[in-house]
Design a protein around this motif. Structure first.
Motif, PDB file in Angstrom:
ATOM      1  N   TYR A 147      -1.874  36.782  53.434  1.00  0.00           N
ATOM      2  CA  TYR A 147      -1.220  37.349  52.273  1.00  0.00           C
ATOM      3  C   TYR A 147      -0.255  36.358  51.636  1.00  0.00           C
ATOM      4  N   CYS A 148       0.028  36.613  50.377  1.00  0.00           N
ATOM      5  CA  CYS A 148       1.204  36.043  49.728  1.00  0.00           C
ATOM      6  C   CYS A 148       1.849  37.198  48.974  1.00  0.00           C
ATOM      7  N   GLU A 149       3.011  36.959  48.400  1.00  0.00           N
ATOM      8  CA  GLU A 149       3.717  38.023  47.708  1.00  0.00           C
ATOM      9  C   GLU A 149       3.755  37.730  46.220  1.00  0.00           C
ATOM     10  N   VAL A 150       3.676  38.792  45.425  1.00  0.00           N
ATOM     11  CA  VAL A 150       3.828  38.630  43.997  1.00  0.00           C
ATOM     12  C   VAL A 150       5.269  38.217  43.730  1.00  0.00           C
ATOM     13  N   ARG A 151       5.463  37.373  42.714  1.00  0.00           N
ATOM     14  CA  ARG A 151       6.818  36.858  42.468  1.00  0.00           C
ATOM     15  C   ARG A 151       7.749  37.996  42.075  1.00  0.00           C
ATOM     16  N   ARG A 152       9.020  37.839  42.392  1.00  0.00           N
ATOM     17  CA  ARG A 152      10.028  38.848  42.087  1.00  0.00           C
ATOM     18  C   ARG A 152      11.130  38.217  41.240  1.00  0.00           C
ATOM     19  N   PRO A 153      11.649  38.949  40.216  1.00  0.00           N
ATOM     20  CA  PRO A 153      11.136  40.250  39.788  1.00  0.00           C
ATOM     21  C   PRO A 153       9.772  40.105  39.133  1.00  0.00           C
ATOM     22  N   CYS A 154       8.908  41.081  39.389  1.00  0.00           N
ATOM     23  CA  CYS A 154       7.529  41.033  38.914  1.00  0.00           C
ATOM     24  C   CYS A 154       7.423  41.710  37.555  1.00  0.00           C
ATOM     25  N   ARG A 155       6.971  40.964  36.547  1.00  0.00           N
ATOM     26  CA  ARG A 155       6.804  41.521  35.205  1.00  0.00           C
ATOM     27  C   ARG A 155       5.377  42.052  35.078  1.00  0.00           C
ATOM     28  N   LEU A 156       5.262  43.363  34.942  1.00  0.00           N
ATOM     29  CA  LEU A 156       3.946  43.995  34.905  1.00  0.00           C
ATOM     30  C   LEU A 156       3.538  44.347  33.479  1.00  0.00           C
ATOM     31  N   MET A 157       2.263  44.088  33.179  1.00  0.00           N
ATOM     32  CA  MET A 157       1.628  44.760  32.043  1.00  0.00           C
ATOM     33  C   MET A 157       0.842  45.908  32.651  1.00  0.00           C
ATOM     34  N   LEU A 158       1.221  47.134  32.304  1.00  0.00           N
ATOM     35  CA  LEU A 158       0.577  48.309  32.864  1.00  0.00           C
ATOM     36  C   LEU A 158      -0.311  48.927  31.791  1.00  0.00           C
ATOM     37  N   LEU A 159      -1.610  48.839  31.995  1.00  0.00           N
ATOM     38  CA  LEU A 159      -2.600  49.351  31.048  1.00  0.00           C
ATOM     39  C   LEU A 159      -3.009  50.761  31.448  1.00  0.00           C
ATOM     40  N   LEU A 160      -2.891  51.690  30.520  1.00  0.00           N
ATOM     41  CA  LEU A 160      -3.143  53.101  30.804  1.00  0.00           C
ATOM     42  C   LEU A 160      -4.164  53.653  29.821  1.00  0.00           C
ATOM     43  N   ASN A 161      -5.183  54.281  30.353  1.00  0.00           N
ATOM     44  CA  ASN A 161      -6.187  54.957  29.521  1.00  0.00           C
ATOM     45  C   ASN A 161      -5.851  56.441  29.490  1.00  0.00           C
ATOM     46  N   GLU A 183      12.864  52.411  40.591  1.00  0.00           N
ATOM     47  CA  GLU A 183      13.506  52.331  41.906  1.00  0.00           C
ATOM     48  C   GLU A 183      13.297  50.966  42.539  1.00  0.00           C
ATOM     49  N   ALA A 184      12.133  50.376  42.305  1.00  0.00           N
ATOM     50  CA  ALA A 184      11.816  49.064  42.882  1.00  0.00           C
ATOM     51  C   ALA A 184      12.279  47.914  41.994  1.00  0.00           C
ATOM     52  N   ALA A 185      12.949  48.235  40.872  1.00  0.00           N
ATOM     53  CA  ALA A 185      13.455  47.225  39.932  1.00  0.00           C
ATOM     54  C   ALA A 185      12.333  46.311  39.443  1.00  0.00           C
ATOM     55  N   VAL A 186      11.196  46.915  39.075  1.00  0.00           N
ATOM     56  CA  VAL A 186      10.048  46.165  38.564  1.00  0.00           C
ATOM     57  C   VAL A 186       9.978  46.358  37.053  1.00  0.00           C
ATOM     58  N   PRO A 187      10.307  45.338  36.271  1.00  0.00           N
ATOM     59  CA  PRO A 187      10.187  45.471  34.812  1.00  0.00           C
ATOM     60  C   PRO A 187       8.720  45.571  34.402  1.00  0.00           C
ATOM     61  N   HIS A 188       8.439  46.452  33.468  1.00  0.00           N
ATOM     62  CA  HIS A 188       7.047  46.681  33.093  1.00  0.00           C
ATOM     63  C   HIS A 188       6.944  47.048  31.623  1.00  0.00           C
ATOM     64  N   THR A 189       5.807  46.732  31.063  1.00  0.00           N
ATOM     65  CA  THR A 189       5.477  47.109  29.693  1.00  0.00           C
ATOM     66  C   THR A 189       4.240  47.975  29.730  1.00  0.00           C
ATOM     67  N   LEU A 190       4.349  49.181  29.184  1.00  0.00           N
ATOM     68  CA  LEU A 190       3.229  50.116  29.168  1.00  0.00           C
ATOM     69  C   LEU A 190       2.379  49.871  27.931  1.00  0.00           C
ATOM     70  N   VAL A 191       1.079  49.672  28.148  1.00  0.00           N
ATOM     71  CA  VAL A 191       0.126  49.486  27.049  1.00  0.00           C
ATOM     72  C   VAL A 191      -0.911  50.600  27.151  1.00  0.00           C
ATOM     73  N   ILE A 192      -0.996  51.417  26.114  1.00  0.00           N
ATOM     74  CA  ILE A 192      -1.951  52.526  26.092  1.00  0.00           C
ATOM     75  C   ILE A 192      -3.201  52.076  25.348  1.00  0.00           C
TER      76      ILE A 192
END
Length: 590
Positions: A147-161, A183-192
């Motif tokens: 394993y390796c770990e995703v970098r922190r803080p992890c910037r997510l693009m969250l794609l939602l259908n 809660e996990a302090a994960v910055p994210h951008t929601l893309v619909i």
């Protein structure tokens, strides 16, 4: 209220030979009259009510279950205290059940060390930082995996259908995932996503340097778009290394169920599966993931992460779309309907086994199996009806043609993916043929005004011959026969409740090939699918069920009926071949 905050290690930990990281006494936020001693070690956060009798009122929180900890000031400006909250998702027994699932638990403490609000906040932040650091030193890792770990803080693009499954993806996000990422302090951008292939277009053109991971909240179809969008980029080798995450929001959710299985968790359904995958996402462990390159008859090349299906399974997948509002039950309904009108599908199958044995011995064994199963009598209930075979002298669909689907299906052109190329069967002198390039990649020679040759992106398929040529001599060939289904798996689950390939892992470097030959009864086939819920279908000793671990395969359908799917998405009918590519992508898993 808190009278004191000790920074020295907890004395009890000295007695046990374990040195604690922090020790303090705080007020329980839920009951201001109760003071607690709190100690933090590398592995646990231990809370002991000071007013309790010795040994009573003690709770130990495993840091493996912690996804984050925040420090903050109170809402009342007159309150000089500060607070810190730790968020845990431990396994707890479900109501009226012996099964276990992760359930949210928040533990909050009030820090009132001094009259100075900034001093109290600094102390609360020190605790929050120590709990976070300790929790990320203990991540759920599977034995034998690298394993390796995703970098922190992890910037997510969250794609939602928003239309996936029963149309509840947005509700699932706001109810569970949004809170967990906070809660996990994960910055994210929601893309619909707004239309089919929207996600494919987005990731194909996106500046991926802005994102540390791409996460899908939908069914498996949206991840199929993302994977192929990444592989269509000029920088595909770098792009496909972008960590991918999956959150179940569809009706099948096969990859999400597989990810949950890899973590050692028993099968979960619905929102419990979502919480489990959300927890793993917040932990941020990465494991390599194999991809399979798939060549269609039109010359199109796709990349698959889950499964290739033909016959019964593919038909159920496509035909059950009419029951989409039933969620995961759509597959059960589709299975019952297809069992009632069971049919077989003529075809040829060839494959390259992972563990090679002499070609003559392979072919002889397979031929004996086909001969024996064709003579086996069915159970007392009716045997499957067999589709009329094509003329013995007619050849199967050519490498550049697209044969018909079922009588009730729309024309093939309406079912083929975008950018598919259709033409009549090529003559030996046509330019529209497939050739092996000198670098072993398969190139598609497209007839056009400039007669240019474009290299299909992705790793070279060194194990495959062009579809209009025979398979290599070291492949095993199944004689032309009738099949009930063919299923090529590279993850363990085919749906939330179907463990079709229990031995599969994200990076095992092989395709788990199953096929069922004609002659199986409806009752026996139903028993197989019921056993598949627990992954015990191979123990059913069904003589028509065959299993191989392979590196590549080719299927040549001969029947005019039956769907062909890649990762649950219907593709054009006709000859198809595939090859595994080990550890091409990276999956947020465990």
């Amino acid at each position: 209220m808190m009278d004191r905050d000790k920074t020295e290690p907890d004395p009890s930990h000295h007695r046990n030979g374990i040195v604690g990281l922090l020790y303090g006494e705080f007020t329980d936020i839920l009951n201001g009259k109760v003071r607690c001693s709190v100690s933090l070690t590398d592995h646990a956060l231990t809370v002991q009510k000071i007013t309790s009798s010795p040994g009573q009122g003690k709770v130990v929180f495993d840091l493996n279950d912690c996804i984050g900890c925040h420090a903050f000031k109170g809402e009342d400006n007159a309150d000089t205290a500060a607070y810190f909250s730790a968020y845990f998702y431990p396994f707890k027994r479900k109501w009226l059940s012996s099964a276990m699932a992760r359930q949210r638990l928040e533990q909050c403490f009030r820090v009132a060390l001094a009259q100075d609000p900034s001093a109290n906040l600094e102390e609360a932040e020190r605790w929050a930082r120590a709990i976070r650091d300790a929790s990320f030193r203990h991540l759920p890792r599977r034995d034998g995996a690298v394993y390796c770990e995703v970098r922190r803080p992890c910037r997510l693009m969250l794609l939602l259908n928003p239309n996936s499954g029963r149309g509840q993806a947005m509700s699932l996000f706001t109810t569970h995932i949004q809170r967990m990422l906070t809660e996990a302090a994960v910055p994210h951008t929601l893309v619909i996503t707004e239309h089919q292939n929207h996600a494919r277009e987005l990731v194909r053109e996106a500046d991926l340097s802005q994102w540390d991971a791409l996460v899908i909240l939908s069914g498996d179809g949206l991840l199929f778009e993302v994977v192929n969008g990444l592989m269509e980029r000029e920088d595909w080798e770098v792009a496909i290394q972008t960590p991918l995450g999956i959150l179940p929001g569809g009706s099948g959710n096969a990859l999400a169920a597989s990810v949950n299985h890899y973590s050692g968790t028993p099968m979960l359904l619905g929102e419990e599966l979502l919480v489990s995958c959300g927890f793993l996402l917040c932990k941020g462990l990465l494991s390599p993931m194999d991809l399979v390159s798939v060549h269609l008859a039109s010359g199109q090349r796709l990349f698959s992460f889950l499964a290739l299906a033909w016959g019964f399974v593919a038909d159920v997948d496509i035909e059950s779309e009419r029951y989409r509002q039933a969620g995961a039950l759509r597959f059960l309904l589709g299975t019952l309907v297809r069992l009632a009108s069971l049919r077989s599908y003529r075809g040829r199958l060839a494959f390259l086994p992972v563990h090679q044995e002499p070609a003559a011995e392979q072919e002889g064994r397979v031929a004996r199996l086909v001969a024996s199963t064709s003579s086996i009598s069915s159970d007392n209930d009716s045997s499957p009806s067999t589709s009329p075979p094509d003329s013995p002298n007619s050849s199967f669909c050519s490498a550049m043609s697209c044969g018909p689907l079922t009588d009730s299906s729309p024309p093939c052109s309406a079912l083929c993916p975008e950018n598919s190329v259709h033409s009549s069967s090529p003559s030996p002198n046509d330019n529209n043929t497939l050739h092996n390039a000198s670098n072993n990649a398969i190139k598609l020679l497209q007839a056009g005004s400039d007669q240019t040759t474009s290299l299909i992106k992705g790793p070279p398929d060194s194990l495959l011959s062009p579809l209009d040529e025979p398979v290599p001599a070291d492949w095993t060939q199944v004689p032309e026969t009738g099949f009930i289904l063919m299923l090529a798996m590279y993850q363990s689950y085919l749906a939330e409740d179907l463990q079709a390939a229990p031995e599969a892992r994200t990076q095992d470097g092989c395709i788990h090939l199953y096929y069922v030959l004609e002659g199986v009864s409806r009752a026996a086939l139903l028993r197989l699918f019921l056993a598949m819920e627990k992954g015990t279908h191979m123990a059913c000793e069904c003589p028509q069920l065959v299993y191989h671990q392979v590196r590549a395969l080719r299927l040549e359908p001969l029947s005019t009926q039956g769907a062909l799917t890649v990762d649950g998405e219907q593709v054009e009918c006709g000859p198809i071949q595939a090859q595994i590519h080990g550890s091409v992508a990276r999956l947020i898993s465990s």
